[in-house]
Structure formats: structure tokens, C-alpha cells
Design a protein around this motif. Sequence first.
Motif, PDB file in Angstrom:
ATOM      1  N   PHE A  75       1.088  -1.321   0.123  1.00  0.00           N
ATOM      2  CA  PHE A  75      -0.073   0.062  -0.041  1.00  0.00           C
ATOM      3  C   PHE A  75       0.885   1.248  -0.104  1.00  0.00           C
ATOM      4  O   PHE A  75       0.705   2.294  -0.881  1.00  0.00           O
ATOM      5  N   ALA A  76       2.336   1.287   0.814  1.00  0.00           N
ATOM      6  CA  ALA A  76       2.973   2.145   0.942  1.00  0.00           C
ATOM      7  C   ALA A  76       3.579   2.596  -0.532  1.00  0.00           C
ATOM      8  O   ALA A  76       3.612   3.680  -1.083  1.00  0.00           O
ATOM      9  N   ARG A  77       3.818   1.476  -1.278  1.00  0.00           N
ATOM     10  CA  ARG A  77       4.360   1.555  -2.596  1.00  0.00           C
ATOM     11  C   ARG A  77       3.451   2.226  -3.731  1.00  0.00           C
ATOM     12  O   ARG A  77       3.712   2.840  -4.482  1.00  0.00           O
ATOM     13  N   ALA A  78       2.189   2.020  -3.288  1.00  0.00           N
ATOM     14  CA  ALA A  78       1.146   2.490  -3.952  1.00  0.00           C
ATOM     15  C   ALA A  78       0.790   3.877  -3.795  1.00  0.00           C
ATOM     16  O   ALA A  78       0.021   4.529  -4.182  1.00  0.00           O
ATOM     17  N   ALA A  79       1.582   4.435  -2.822  1.00  0.00           N
ATOM     18  CA  ALA A  79       1.686   5.741  -2.582  1.00  0.00           C
ATOM     19  C   ALA A  79       0.486   6.246  -2.007  1.00  0.00           C
ATOM     20  O   ALA A  79       0.037   7.339  -2.204  1.00  0.00           O
ATOM     21  N   LEU A 107      -0.561  -7.005  -4.654  1.00  0.00           N
ATOM     22  CA  LEU A 107       0.526  -7.501  -3.921  1.00  0.00           C
ATOM     23  C   LEU A 107       1.651  -7.759  -5.231  1.00  0.00           C
ATOM     24  O   LEU A 107       2.616  -8.511  -4.581  1.00  0.00           O
ATOM     25  N   ALA A 108       1.567  -7.462  -6.306  1.00  0.00           N
ATOM     26  CA  ALA A 108       2.491  -7.528  -7.474  1.00  0.00           C
ATOM     27  C   ALA A 108       3.529  -6.435  -7.415  1.00  0.00           C
ATOM     28  O   ALA A 108       3.453  -5.608  -6.492  1.00  0.00           O
ATOM     29  N   GLU A 118      -5.838   5.179  -9.146  1.00  0.00           N
ATOM     30  CA  GLU A 118      -7.192   4.917  -8.767  1.00  0.00           C
ATOM     31  C   GLU A 118      -7.316   4.706  -7.113  1.00  0.00           C
ATOM     32  O   GLU A 118      -8.025   5.360  -6.453  1.00  0.00           O
ATOM     33  N   LEU A 119      -6.185   4.122  -6.567  1.00  0.00           N
ATOM     34  CA  LEU A 119      -6.150   3.714  -5.188  1.00  0.00           C
ATOM     35  C   LEU A 119      -5.905   5.141  -4.399  1.00  0.00           C
ATOM     36  O   LEU A 119      -6.420   5.490  -3.368  1.00  0.00           O
TER      37      LEU A 119
END
Lengths: 173, 707
Positions: A75-79, A107-108, A118-119
Motif C-alpha cells: 500500500f505504501a508503494r502504491a503511494a 501485491l505484485a 485510482e487507489l
Amino acid sequence: MNTFFPHTGTEEEWNAAYYRLEDYLRALRVVNKVRQSQIILPVLQAAAARHAQDPTLNPTALAVQELFEVLDSWFARAALASETLATTGRVAFLLTDSAEKWPEYFLAEEIPAEYARELRECETLAGPDLEMSSMVPRPLDIPAPDVSLPAAWKGGRLMLVSVAAVCFGFFKR
Amino acid sequence: MNPVNLKLVELPAPGTMGHRRLVFGLYVAVLFALGLVPMTLQMAAQGWTLLRFLLWLLFIPLFAQIAYGFAVASVGYLLLRRGGDAWRISELAPAEGAPTGEPPAIAVVMPIYNEDVGQVFQRLRVMYDSLRETGEGDHFDFFILSDSTNPNFWIDEEKAWLDLCKQTQGFGRIFYRKRRVNLHNKSGNIADFCRRWGASYRYMVVLDADSLMTGPMLVRLGELMEAHPRTGIIQTNPTLARGKTLYQRIMQFGTQLCGPLFSAGSNYWQLGSSSYWGHNAIIRLHPFMKHCAIPELPANSPLGRRVLSHDSIEAALMQKAGYEVWFAYDLEGGYEECPPSVPETLARDRRWCFGNMQHLYFLFAGHIRPLSRFHLFNGIMAYAGSLLWLLFLLLSTIAALGEPGGSASGGFAFGGWGAGLLGYVLALLFLPKFLGLLLVLEQQRAEAWGGEFRLMLSVLAEMVFSVLMAPILMLFHAQFVVGAFLGTTVTWGAQKRGADRGSWLGALTLFGPRILAVLLWMGWILWLKPAFLIWLSLIFLGPLISVPLSLLLGSARWGARTRENGWFVVPQESEEAVELRQMEEMPVALSGYFRSQKFAPDYGLLKAILDPYVNAIHISMLRHHSGMSMRTRSYVDGLAHRILKEGPAGLNDREKRHLLWDPEAIAHLHRQLWTSPSAELAEWWQDALRHYNDVSAFGIRKLVTQG
């Protein structure tokens, strides 16, 4: 081929850990069995490595903790910038229909830019900004009750006396 | 939103309003006198006694109610017959200086308390979609104001809110607020909204949990408020709809047939001094916040300090502040639902009765306008009238049985004036129903009511229903009134709205004591003067058959059967509005799967802790306390520890709510439960986890199958 042969813990314990991870992923609506296995295996491997350092720990607990850490870092990588990353991430995952729309990317390593956007853009505002004002009752000239009357009613005395008086007045005639 | 759209009928001058009231008042006085004079002559002819004097005194308020009711209905009939009253808020020209610039911000608020979550959110979805179709949706925000105390409802509401926002792209337009302390019930809930967000909106549309308003109606209400800046409240006339049980269908038939007459008649003489019913109305927020906060009752009040029925008081305070309250009875597109059965109606009436009795204080408060006092008095008499009627019947019985030479027909003989008087009273009571029927026939709308023949039969059947129900309600209402003054506690409970006819035992427990009382009353008459029984037979019949009658009326099967056969058909059933049809297309409630018997009492808690999404939604909606005291932290941590070790049975309801209010504890429990090996969990949690996994697997299988 990616293999999993833990050096510590029993087969039964690792199976239990596997089932728990599978249950959690299913709870996250990750339904694809292959994708589940792809996520579970590295998580179990990381858990096994930690278990080897301290075999007194329970493999199920280690595995789920490891999954939570993987989720947080993803989630952190997804900013997703938030103090409560796990919560924000899960809500964002639900709102973007990730399980149905982006199943292969959850989780990829790689997160498509559009999916990340979107997230990030998910917003769950339960209430608008507060604009506090006052609403205070104004004094109203309400008459005070005659406390003796309700008290008499409450005891049932007044009603009894009234009924008795009416009946007496009638039958006396 | 454009006030220019409004038709141009000038607002009546104050003198004209006074003229209308004078004419109406005289009409009521004549109708009243036509009953009171023969009654007085009859009593005088028989000779005044204490008992006759008491009967005469009771006759005055009872007959005044009947005369007023008939006057309103007959005036309404005459107005509707000629196409309606010109002076209604929907037809009036905009006032001078009415704003025509920026469209106003309007909040649509729905206070809820342990209500059926699926139904509530489907209503909101229908309203939101309908509003968007008007193209004016941007001026409206929706607020779900939850006071739900049951965690199961609370958790379902949060998930339903998120789903609704997601499906309608309503984030930032549809808001959900859960109150931690339910201070002052519904009025406190609305006041809390006003304090937090009221300043951001010019108007507020208040809904009930069973209210449904179409988009065009919401827009129209905004237009009317903009056009009339001196109007504080516009009350609409929601149509009873979506009736499933026989009781609901009869009620909606009766109110739709005669309701318009009473509404039009009320508006004729009340105009801008109408009342507010607490829902399906639009309110000007600034004066509402400034003038309409409800004060508490005096400390020594036998009726409690907190006012339960807030609506009429708010209307009175709004008028006291110089604003008008209008009844937009002719606006279409508003709906509400009737309780499904007699017991549910009685439970609701008990709360309303208590609330209305509290209005006695405001009736004598200073600076309240005369018409507001009339509305308050009318509300009180709606229940107190039953007690007076019961007393009248009891005294009549005493007169008939005990008075030497007393007639077999009660305190007065039915010869001479008596028979005529009885006929006159019955005519005033039942004529409004025939006027309603006549209006439908005259306007050639009988087809929408199931056809002329069925309509007429339905009217007759509805009259039989009224005759049977009136004495049942009288006995209960009389008890509620006395109970209110004897200090019976009444709480503002959730209303059951789903069809459930109840059991024989439940009905017997509820109605049994009244049946016994009626049997004793009958025995007394039979013992002393059997001939008198015939005069009260219709009064006794309803209570005597109340048990089977209640079960029959609460039956959805009989409701469906009467609909299939064309009985009690209302226009909404034959020409169903889109919004009502959409209400029937409700998505299946997911939480249904979780309601296995073992987990049903705590399925909300179960989901909030176990389900990763529900847990995340719940936590994200709670306020994070940075400054929680060590003592409180330790208390909540203790609760979390106990629920883990003992399951939900280890905590009482209040403790469960405390736990659910703490985001840290709920996040901790989620992690703790999923990371704990099964063997280390309490038995309840082991089962819960297994059950949850089965349910989620079932849900996924369903998804896969459907996909």
C-alpha cells in the motif's frame, strides 16, 4: 521451481499457517487460487526464515504478521500516504474493486500507473468540514406544574377519590 | 432552481385570512350547535342530575372534535371539487425581494435508529438517483444521522453507506454520521446536525426512516422556500404507500381517499399557520437554529424533562419568531409507510401519546400564537379524546343501569331529540368517507382505485374496519393517557416496519386484559339491564374479536389476496410511481449470511473485527483520539482482552459499544484474531472464524457462479 521446505516447525503447523493465509486472502476477495498460492508462498518463506531464528514463535502468527507487513509495504508503494496505512489501503482496495478489476496486480511488484492513481484518489469522506454554530433553547415561559396534583395521581389516590365521589353522588340519589 | 417558474397568485392579505377563519369558525360553530342544543334540550327534558351534567360536559369536547373534523373534510371536498384552493403555497407568487441568484445549498437529513438498513439505504439510493435525474442534484447533500445503539445495525449502516456512495459516485454528497451519545432522541439528533453543519446550508429537508421523496419534489420545495423568504417550514403531505399487510392496505386506502379532503380543508383556514409533522418537510435553517431549539420541561414535571414529540413545538417556535409554516398538501412525490400491524401502531401511538401530553406545558407557554396553541391542543385531544369517550361510555352505562327510571339507552332517552342526535353524530363521522368516494367518482378516477364497484365495496369495508378499530384504539389510548400522568416511562424505540402478523399468544397477551375488562363490563350490563347491551354492542365487538382481528390485519397473505381481488386499491398500486417500483428492486442484503442463530446477536461485532474490509471501513469512520487518558486506554484495552478470552458473552452491550468506538482496539483485535493460532482462541472465536470462512467461501462461490 520455487519451493518451500521450512527447517523448523511441523508440517501441521505450516499447513495451519497456509490455511489461515488462504482464509485471509479470501476475506480480501482474492479468489484466484493460483494468485493466492503466488502470494502465500513468499509470505510463508519469509515467515519460515523468522521462525528459524526463534522456533518458539507460532508459524500461523508469523505468517499472518508477515502478510500484514507485505500488505502495508505494498500500500505504501502504491503511494497511499496515511498514518493508518492498513486501514486506508483496505478501504481503497475495496473502493477500486481491485479484487475484480486488478486481480493480477494486487501485491505484485509492478503497479500500473492508472491503478495506483485510482487507489490514491479514493476518498471516503463521512462528513463535510464542520462549521460549528450554536443552537441553544431560548427560555420559554412554561408554567410550572402543580406538583400536588401529579403526586396525587401518581399515588392513584385522586382517581380513587374521584371515582368514589361520582359513584357516591349517583347511588345516593 | 428558478422562482420565476412559480405561478402568480398573490399572497392573501391578512384581512382575507382573518375572513376565512371567521367563516370557517362560524361553520364549525353552527355544526357544533346543531348537536349541542338538542343534547342540552334532551338533558333538560329528562331533568338535570350530577350524572347527566357530567355526560353533558364530556359531550362538549367529544362532539366539538367530530364537528371540526366534518367541517374540515367538507370544506376540503368543496375546494377539491372545483380544482383546489388558489391560496396554497405551491400556487403563490414569489414574495417581493425573493432571492433569484445562487441556488441554495440544501441538506437532506435522515435520522435513523436501529432501522432496517437495506430499506433505509435503498430509499436514499432511489431519492439520490431521482434527484440526479432532475439535473439539480449538485445543490443537495444527503446526511444519514445514525443514533443506532445496536452494533449490528451500526456496522451494517457503515458498509451500506460505503456501498451506496460507491455505486452512486456519491462521495462528498452523501454523508454518514454516527452519534456517540443519543442526547434528546430525534430532535437532539437533528440539533446536533444543525450545530455541526447547519451553517453551511440554507435549507434542510427532514426525512423519517420510512420517508421517500422524489427528486422533482425536493427541487420544488427548494424553489418554494426561495420564493417565500418569510416561510420557515413547508410541510408536505406524504402518501401512505407500499402497504403489504391487510392493515397497511386498509390504512393507505382510507387515508388516500379522505386525506386530501382533510388536507385541503385544513389549508383553507390555516394557510401560513400550519403545523409540522417532523418529517417530509423543508425547513429554513437559520431561523430554525436561532429560535427552534426545544427547551426542557420544568424539573418537577411528571411527564419527564425531555420533549419526545418535537415537531409541533418547533412549528410553534418558528411562528413565534415571525415565520410562516405552510402545508403544501398538493405537492406529489412524497411517501411514507404505515406500521404493519395493530400492535406496532399501538407501540408507536404510546410514544406519540406521551409526547403529545408533554405539549400541555407548551399549550400554556407565553407568546405562543393562537393557531399554534390550537395545533398543540388538537394533538393532545387526539389521545385525550379517547379517555373522554371511555368516561362518557362508562357514565352512560352507570346512568342506564343505576339511575332510578333510567332508560335502557343510557343517560338520555333516544326518543325525541335522542335518535336525531345519534343520527347526526354518525352522519358527521361517516360522511367524510362518502365525500372522498364522491370526489373520486366525480373526477372519474375510479379506475385507478380498482373500478367503481370495488371502490364502493372497499369504502364500506373500510367503514367496518373503522367501527371495529375505534373502540380498540380508545381503550389503549385512554390507558396511555392515564399512564403518561402516572409516570410510566416511554422510550423512543425503533419501529418494526416489516410484515409480521405476530402470534396468537402475543396478541392474547396484548389484548387479553382489555377483552377481560369488556367482558366484565358486559356482564355488569347483562346482570342489571340486558336491554342496554344492544346500544353498546358495536363498541364491544371490536375489542372482543381483537385477537383474531389483529392477526388477520397483520397478515401479508391477506394483504396480497385483497390486492389480487381488487379490494382497497389505491392509485399508487395501479399506476405505480418509478420511485416506488425501484424500492421493490432491493439488492440482497449480504449480512443475511452472517445471521446464523449462534452469531446473530453479535454479527456486527464479528464482522467489524474479522472482516478486513468492514474492519477498515469502521476504523476509517471513527475519530482517532490522540489524547485518550491512561485510565480510559487501560479500560478499553481490558475490554479487548476480555472479548478475546471470553468472546462477546464476556461483555455487556455498553462495553461492546465502548469497544467499537475505539479504532485502536478494533485494529488490534483484527490483527490479534487473524494472527492467533486457532487453538489459542476462545471457543466462540474459533467457531466464529470457521463460520466466517465458510460464509466468505460461500460468497465467493456465489460470485464465481454468477460471474
